[in-house]
Write a protein that holds these residues in place. Sequence first.
Motif, PDB file in Angstrom:
ATOM      1  N   GLN A 145     -10.224   5.096   1.127  1.00  0.00           N
ATOM      2  CA  GLN A 145      -9.936   5.100  -0.307  1.00  0.00           C
ATOM      3  C   GLN A 145      -9.667   6.505  -0.840  1.00  0.00           C
ATOM      4  N   GLU A 146     -10.373   7.494  -0.324  1.00  0.00           N
ATOM      5  CA  GLU A 146     -10.258   8.856  -0.868  1.00  0.00           C
ATOM      6  C   GLU A 146      -8.902   9.494  -0.570  1.00  0.00           C
ATOM      7  N   THR A 147      -8.231   9.059   0.513  1.00  0.00           N
ATOM      8  CA  THR A 147      -6.940   9.651   0.898  1.00  0.00           C
ATOM      9  C   THR A 147      -5.806   8.636   0.864  1.00  0.00           C
ATOM     10  N   ASN A 148      -6.161   7.360   0.735  1.00  0.00           N
ATOM     11  CA  ASN A 148      -5.195   6.258   0.765  1.00  0.00           C
ATOM     12  C   ASN A 148      -4.533   6.100   2.135  1.00  0.00           C
ATOM     13  N   ASP A 149      -5.112   6.695   3.163  1.00  0.00           N
ATOM     14  CA  ASP A 149      -4.611   6.516   4.520  1.00  0.00           C
ATOM     15  C   ASP A 149      -5.106   5.179   5.067  1.00  0.00           C
TER      16      ASP A 149
END
Length: 280
Positions: A145-149
């Motif tokens: 979630q923090e990087t959308n990877d």
Amino acid sequence: MTTPTPRFRGTDTYLSGESLQAAVDCALTLQRPLLVKGEPGTGKTLLAEAISSALGLRLIPWHVKSTTRAQDGLYLYDTVQRLYDSRFGDGDVKDIRRYIRLGPLGEAFASRERVVLLIDEVDKADLEFPNDLLHELDRMRFRIQETNDEVVATQRPVVVITSNNEKELPDAFLRRCVFHFIDFPDTELMRRIVAVHHPGLDEALTEQALKVFYELRGFSRLRKRPSTSELIDWIAVLKANGLKSLKLDENLPYLGALLKKEQDLLAVAEAFGRGRRTRA
């Protein structure tokens, strides 16, 4: 042409019966998690190591605790390290990817090669954990979630799940696993196990040690019966001290290698030594 599914036949140091081999082969063929139950000391955790060795695959262990969540197995965002670096470090704290730590499940998904994932003592976690776990195993992908990877698995891991039967597991979880209960080794299999760990052991000492061991396991007053690993350790001590003869009585040597509860030591002492403490 379809690549044949590898078959498991144990290893030189992990002896397995036909029923266990069939369960492993079934899980490999269906590509489903193998749920293994059995009393402590029957080789549940070592099974994953044996499968890893036999198939030549890397082992990723995940030891479950009472506070473990399925999300923890995917990844963790190390906010503490980022805060520390922002105050004292010289790195780029704006790059959040530096602070993403893959968990065992996430590592298994991200691996380009097939791996063996051991999820040890699944029954230690809360009741929601097993179903959450299988949800992630079914999806085989997750988003950070923090990087959308997004991490997408290219190989389904070989999953071995162990349980000490401390609590009931959800039916939905059980339906999607291949199940096997590892029976405690009988005398013949235990004799072979001892031979693997103590090659060349005096035959008379082997037979006497096994006789005493199974007599102790049959003693109804024990709160914790000795396991295979404790037998192996006990024999190592007997060998190191040059003992050649054994019998179950108040003079049984090094009993503390077999029995790990004070109540059990006292129970054996009372039964075979008329109330005297057995020598540990």
